[in-house]
Write a protein that holds these residues in place. Structure first.
Motif, PDB file in Angstrom:
ATOM      1  N   GLN A   1       4.159  -2.411   9.136  1.00 36.32           N
ATOM      2  CA  GLN A   1       3.698  -3.662   8.533  1.00 36.32           C
ATOM      3  C   GLN A   1       3.782  -3.594   7.012  1.00 36.32           C
ATOM      4  O   GLN A   1       4.143  -4.569   6.351  1.00 36.32           O
ATOM      5  CB  GLN A   1       2.256  -3.952   8.959  1.00 36.32           C
ATOM      6  N   ASN A   2       3.477  -2.422   6.461  1.00 28.95           N
ATOM      7  CA  ASN A   2       3.577  -2.263   5.012  1.00 28.95           C
ATOM      8  C   ASN A   2       5.033  -2.321   4.560  1.00 28.95           C
ATOM      9  O   ASN A   2       5.347  -2.886   3.503  1.00 28.95           O
ATOM     10  CB  ASN A   2       2.947  -0.939   4.589  1.00 28.95           C
TER      11      ASN A   2
ATOM     12  N   ARG B   1       0.835  -1.198   0.000  1.00 28.14           N
ATOM     13  CA  ARG B   1       0.000   0.000   0.000  1.00 28.14           C
ATOM     14  C   ARG B   1       0.875   1.256   0.000  1.00 28.14           C
ATOM     15  O   ARG B   1       2.080   1.194   0.225  1.00 28.14           O
ATOM     16  CB  ARG B   1      -0.896   0.024   1.242  1.00 28.14           C
ATOM     17  N   MET B   2       0.229   2.396  -0.222  1.00 29.79           N
ATOM     18  CA  MET B   2       0.890   3.682  -0.013  1.00 29.79           C
ATOM     19  C   MET B   2       0.774   4.009   1.470  1.00 29.79           C
ATOM     20  O   MET B   2      -0.203   4.601   1.918  1.00 29.79           O
ATOM     21  CB  MET B   2       0.212   4.782  -0.841  1.00 29.79           C
ATOM     22  N   SER B   3       1.765   3.627   2.239  1.00 30.65           N
ATOM     23  CA  SER B   3       1.686   3.823   3.681  1.00 30.65           C
ATOM     24  C   SER B   3       3.071   3.712   4.298  1.00 30.65           C
ATOM     25  O   SER B   3       3.908   2.922   3.837  1.00 30.65           O
ATOM     26  CB  SER B   3       0.756   2.775   4.310  1.00 30.65           C
TER      27      SER B   3
ATOM     28  N   ALA C   1      11.525   6.328   5.668  1.00 31.48           N
ATOM     29  CA  ALA C   1      12.634   6.540   4.742  1.00 31.48           C
ATOM     30  C   ALA C   1      12.389   5.984   3.333  1.00 31.48           C
ATOM     31  O   ALA C   1      12.708   6.657   2.344  1.00 31.48           O
ATOM     32  CB  ALA C   1      13.921   5.966   5.324  1.00 31.48           C
ATOM     33  N   PRO C   2      11.841   4.764   3.165  1.00 29.27           N
ATOM     34  CA  PRO C   2      11.681   4.244   1.795  1.00 29.27           C
ATOM     35  C   PRO C   2      10.750   5.071   0.920  1.00 29.27           C
ATOM     36  O   PRO C   2      10.778   4.933  -0.304  1.00 29.27           O
ATOM     37  CB  PRO C   2      11.104   2.836   2.025  1.00 29.27           C
TER      38      PRO C   2
ATOM     39  N   LEU D   1       6.712  -4.940   1.986  1.00 23.05           N
ATOM     40  CA  LEU D   1       7.552  -4.520   0.867  1.00 23.05           C
ATOM     41  C   LEU D   1       8.894  -5.242   0.897  1.00 23.05           C
ATOM     42  O   LEU D   1       9.417  -5.659  -0.142  1.00 23.05           O
ATOM     43  CB  LEU D   1       7.752  -3.004   0.916  1.00 23.05           C
ATOM     44  N   ALA D   2       9.454  -5.407   2.094  1.00 22.62           N
ATOM     45  CA  ALA D   2      10.747  -6.079   2.221  1.00 22.62           C
ATOM     46  C   ALA D   2      10.663  -7.553   1.844  1.00 22.62           C
ATOM     47  O   ALA D   2      11.660  -8.148   1.410  1.00 22.62           O
ATOM     48  CB  ALA D   2      11.271  -5.931   3.645  1.00 22.62           C
TER      49      ALA D   2
END
Length: 215
Positions: A11-12, A5-7, A166-167, A16-17
């Motif tokens: 957890q998001n 998600r855009m968040s 940061a990401p 992503l990781a």
């Protein structure tokens, strides 16, 4: 696996990781590839709207194009990768891309609460479409990365980093963000560029191509 998600939520970031690489669609049928790509990209770009709204408001009939050399065409991602370019004009998306909100849901809430202006006028419509040159502003007191208290009414607010942000701390080329005033100008629509795709996305251009073919 969980959808991205855009968040800025941890957890998001974990989800992503876990995506070491894009999902493998090589064993899927054409229909399955298009559906899987649409599911992944809809979850990231526009999780709050229906398919009908997506088709009526945000699916371009014609994709942008420009004159290219043969060498550029070889390096250029497919033009269908710009299928979600229209979504980048939404007020809530621009608020998130400008780092004025911690998630797309947070951005929508700021708009609905009257904390966002477009060309100096308060807007309460997250789906409002911005035109080239429109200026979007956000109440500094509502920005999560700015200190909530200031020494004087007109004093500058200190930047306070938020964990796990940061990401997402990059600015797309089609936005001009001024952080001291909490404003953003939409310069143009995102376009496919030589060797890269301007629309920030956790998925490769081929997924955008499949999603465009779905619609």
């Amino acid at each position: 696996k969980a959808l991205i998600r855009m968040s800025w939520h941890p957890q998001n970031l974990y989800n992503l990781a876990q995506r070491v690489r894009a999902p493998d669609l090589s064993r899927h049928t054409v229909y399955q590839k298009r559906w899987a790509a649409k599911k992944e990209l809809r979850a990231y770009h526009v999780p709050h709207i229906t398919e009908k709204q997506m088709l009526n408001r945000h699916t371009p009939l014609r994709l942008p194009n420009r004159q290219m050399t043969a060498a550029e065409r070889e390096r250029m991602p497919p033009l269908q990768s710009a299928a979600f370019a229209e979504l980048e004009r939404r007020v809530d998306v621009v608020v998130f891309r400008s780092h004025f909100a911690s998630s797309l849901t947070h951005a929508r809430r700021l708009v609905q609460m009257g904390q966002v202006t477009v060309n100096g006028h308060v807007t309460r419509f997250p789906a409002q479409r911005l035109e080239d040159g429109d200026m979007l502003g956000v109440n500094p007191a509502s920005v999560p990365t700015l200190a909530k208290t200031v020494a004087a009414p007109n004093a500058a607010r200190d930047f306070v980093p938020v964990p796990f942000m940061a990401p997402w701390m990059f600015t797309p080329d089609y936005l001009e963000v001024d952080y001291p005033t909490c404003t953003t100008v939409l310069l143009r629509s995102p376009l496919p560029q030589s060797g890269r795709m301007e629309i920030p996305s956790p998925l490769p251009p081929t997924f955008h191509q499949y999603a465009y073919q779905w619609y």
